[in-house]
Motif scaffolding. Structure first.
Motif, PDB file in Angstrom:
ATOM      1  N   GLN A 106       0.830  -1.209   0.000  1.00  0.00           N
ATOM      2  CA  GLN A 106       0.000   0.000   0.000  1.00  0.00           C
ATOM      3  C   GLN A 106       0.860   1.252   0.000  1.00  0.00           C
ATOM      4  O   GLN A 106       0.558   2.227  -0.689  1.00  0.00           O
ATOM      5  N   ARG A 107       1.936   1.222   0.753  1.00  0.00           N
ATOM      6  CA  ARG A 107       2.832   2.388   0.781  1.00  0.00           C
ATOM      7  C   ARG A 107       3.458   2.621  -0.587  1.00  0.00           C
ATOM      8  O   ARG A 107       3.596   3.766  -1.024  1.00  0.00           O
ATOM      9  N   GLU A 108       3.829   1.545  -1.238  1.00  0.00           N
ATOM     10  CA  GLU A 108       4.461   1.691  -2.553  1.00  0.00           C
ATOM     11  C   GLU A 108       3.451   2.215  -3.584  1.00  0.00           C
ATOM     12  O   GLU A 108       3.777   3.098  -4.396  1.00  0.00           O
ATOM     13  N   GLN A 109       2.239   1.669  -3.561  1.00  0.00           N
ATOM     14  CA  GLN A 109       1.256   2.051  -4.568  1.00  0.00           C
ATOM     15  C   GLN A 109       0.596   3.387  -4.291  1.00  0.00           C
ATOM     16  O   GLN A 109       0.388   4.185  -5.217  1.00  0.00           O
ATOM     17  N   TRP A 110       0.266   3.658  -3.024  1.00  0.00           N
ATOM     18  CA  TRP A 110      -0.559   4.817  -2.698  1.00  0.00           C
ATOM     19  C   TRP A 110       0.198   5.942  -1.998  1.00  0.00           C
ATOM     20  O   TRP A 110      -0.131   7.119  -2.200  1.00  0.00           O
ATOM     21  N   LEU A 111       1.189   5.575  -1.197  1.00  0.00           N
ATOM     22  CA  LEU A 111       1.918   6.608  -0.455  1.00  0.00           C
ATOM     23  C   LEU A 111       2.984   7.287  -1.306  1.00  0.00           C
ATOM     24  O   LEU A 111       3.128   8.512  -1.264  1.00  0.00           O
ATOM     25  N   ARG A 112       3.726   6.496  -2.031  1.00  0.00           N
ATOM     26  CA  ARG A 112       4.832   7.070  -2.796  1.00  0.00           C
ATOM     27  C   ARG A 112       4.399   8.235  -3.702  1.00  0.00           C
ATOM     28  O   ARG A 112       5.054   9.290  -3.704  1.00  0.00           O
ATOM     29  N   PRO A 113       3.324   8.095  -4.493  1.00  0.00           N
ATOM     30  CA  PRO A 113       2.931   9.234  -5.325  1.00  0.00           C
ATOM     31  C   PRO A 113       2.617  10.494  -4.512  1.00  0.00           C
ATOM     32  O   PRO A 113       2.890  11.610  -4.959  1.00  0.00           O
ATOM     33  N   LEU A 114       2.051  10.311  -3.317  1.00  0.00           N
ATOM     34  CA  LEU A 114       1.737  11.463  -2.475  1.00  0.00           C
ATOM     35  C   LEU A 114       3.013  12.102  -1.942  1.00  0.00           C
ATOM     36  O   LEU A 114       3.173  13.323  -1.967  1.00  0.00           O
ATOM     37  N   ALA A 115       3.925  11.273  -1.455  1.00  0.00           N
ATOM     38  CA  ALA A 115       5.154  11.784  -0.859  1.00  0.00           C
ATOM     39  C   ALA A 115       6.050  12.454  -1.894  1.00  0.00           C
ATOM     40  O   ALA A 115       6.756  13.428  -1.590  1.00  0.00           O
ATOM     41  N   GLU A 116       6.031  11.950  -3.123  1.00  0.00           N
ATOM     42  CA  GLU A 116       6.868  12.519  -4.173  1.00  0.00           C
ATOM     43  C   GLU A 116       6.194  13.693  -4.885  1.00  0.00           C
ATOM     44  O   GLU A 116       6.824  14.358  -5.714  1.00  0.00           O
ATOM     45  N   GLY A 117       4.936  13.935  -4.557  1.00  0.00           N
ATOM     46  CA  GLY A 117       4.237  15.073  -5.147  1.00  0.00           C
ATOM     47  C   GLY A 117       3.586  14.784  -6.472  1.00  0.00           C
ATOM     48  O   GLY A 117       3.179  15.711  -7.187  1.00  0.00           O
ATOM     49  N   ASP A 118       3.440  13.508  -6.820  1.00  0.00           N
ATOM     50  CA  ASP A 118       2.754  13.139  -8.056  1.00  0.00           C
ATOM     51  C   ASP A 118       1.249  13.037  -7.862  1.00  0.00           C
ATOM     52  O   ASP A 118       0.519  12.771  -8.832  1.00  0.00           O
ATOM     53  N   GLY A 119       0.794  13.216  -6.646  1.00  0.00           N
ATOM     54  CA  GLY A 119      -0.628  13.146  -6.355  1.00  0.00           C
ATOM     55  C   GLY A 119      -0.936  13.937  -5.092  1.00  0.00           C
ATOM     56  O   GLY A 119      -0.043  14.324  -4.348  1.00  0.00           O
TER      57      GLY A 119
END
Length: 380
Positions: A106-119
């Motif tokens: 879940q962190r890889e799919q949903w968190l990473r885009p948020l943390a990197e600013g892609d979402g």
């Protein structure tokens, strides 16, 4: 205690401050008037690597602490309450729960885009009928094979129109009360049955979208459950402990923005042959504004300091949020007064800070709820 800022804290704070002055301040009133979510600003914040300040570097974040995050929120709030609010909701409510309670997948799919600013992230707890009694919700999630089916309405959801993922609280066990609440990751773009039905026109903070959303037989895979069934309420309480620190920081920033506008004006505006800052009534008002800001910042930094050390922060975060939010409204009101008739016009910033500040006493638990929490923590 010692929450002295490190060199990294000071460097990132200065970087964000310079960015805010150059890129946000010139258009802060414009985007508010247009009720326009400033996508470009959030892209630029991603370029600065601050969209996931407290998120582990392994999942695209900056790996900073809560104190650093509070500093960033304060700087954003100093120039734009709406941008600060959307940013805080994204980090504290949309991203951080996945970081704390999610699986690695879940962190890889949903968190990473948020943390990197892609979402952009969002969080859906409040409903039209439950208000401060947040655990009394009607939204349901029923298990159907390898899926959950979500139905219900959520109200006053920050970022819902721009979010790439929304953490939705729903009842999975109607007979268990708060222990029957669970959390689900909803994809607004891909999940059929999800709809934003209202984008509210508000007293302030209009560049930050605040929405009503409806979930009509929204089917999501079972692996979108965050944690276990029944964990949702405990997750919410832990999330709000951190979220209140961000609202305290945002409130401190709003107060700073209003104070700086009033101080500058009072130093330049002359009446009876001298700057109005030299008159006792105006000087004393500005001194009180400064005192309230310093107190709010110290309480906010203490709460963040305790959070970073893994200490219980329910009392500290509620105290910081209560004090800072009320200080923001009081300081902004006094700033309008210092500017007199000009303070009531949109040509000057205090009116915007004044309107923005009021929500700080309502969102993430009203001032009355904060007093209730603090009273319980004191054994009263």
């Amino acid at each position: 205690m010692d929450f002295e800022l490190s060199a990294e804290h000071r460097m990132i704070r200065e970087t964000v401050r310079e960015f805010c002055e150059a890129e946000i301040a010139p258009t802060a009133q414009e985007i508010e008037d247009e009720a326009r979510f400033p996508e470009k600003v959030f892209t630029q914040l991603a370029d600065l690597d601050v969209m996931g300040v407290p998120i582990d570097e392994a999942f695209g974040g900056l790996g900073g602490d809560q104190l650093l995050y509070a500093l960033v929120v304060e700087e954003l709030g100093r120039v734009s309450g709406g941008i600060g609010l959307s940013y805080a909701a994204h980090v504290s409510l949309g991203a951080n729960p996945i970081a704390r309670f999610g699986t690695d997948d879940q962190r890889e799919q949903w968190l990473r885009p948020l943390a990197e600013g892609d979402g952009i992230g969002a969080w859906a707890l409040t409903e039209p009928e439950n208000g401060s009694d947040a655990s009394s919700m009607a939204t349901t999630a029923e298990r159907d094979g390898d899926e959950y089916v979500l139905n219900g309405t959520k109200q006053f959801i920050t970022n819902a129109t721009v979010a790439n993922s929304i953490l939705v609280k729903a009842i999975t066990d109607p007979d268990a009360g708060a222990d029957g609440i669970s959390t689900f990751i909803v994809d607004p773009e891909a999940d059929d049955g999800f709809e934003v039905t209202t984008v509210w026109e508000k007293m302030g903070l209009n560049c930050s979208p605040t929405c009503e959303i409806v979930l009509d037989d929204v089917r999501i895979p079972a692996d979108r459950l965050l944690g276990e069934e029944g964990d949702g309420w405990d997750q919410a309480m832990e999330t709000l402990d951190g979220g209140r620190i961000s609202i305290a920081a945002l409130s401190t920033g709003l107060a700073r923005g209003a104070y700086e506008a009033a101080t500058e004006y009072a130093g330049e505006r002359e009446q009876f042959g001298r700057p109005i800052a030299k008159f006792d009534a105006v000087r004393d008002m500005i001194v009180d504004m400064h005192r309230k800001i310093e107190r709010a910042r110290l309480l906010t930094h203490e709460a963040a300091w305790r959070y970073d050390r893994g200490e219980p922060v329910t009392r500290a975060s509620a105290l910081a949020k209560l004090d800072a939010s009320e200080a923001a409204r009081e300081v902004a009101e006094d700033a309008v007064q210092v500017l007199g008739g000009y303070g009531y016009t949109e040509e000057f910033a205090p009116q915007r800070f004044y309107r923005d500040a009021k929500l700080m006493e309502i969102g993430e638990g009203t001032s009355e709820i904060q007093r209730l929490i603090i009273g319980r923590e004191l054994g009263l």
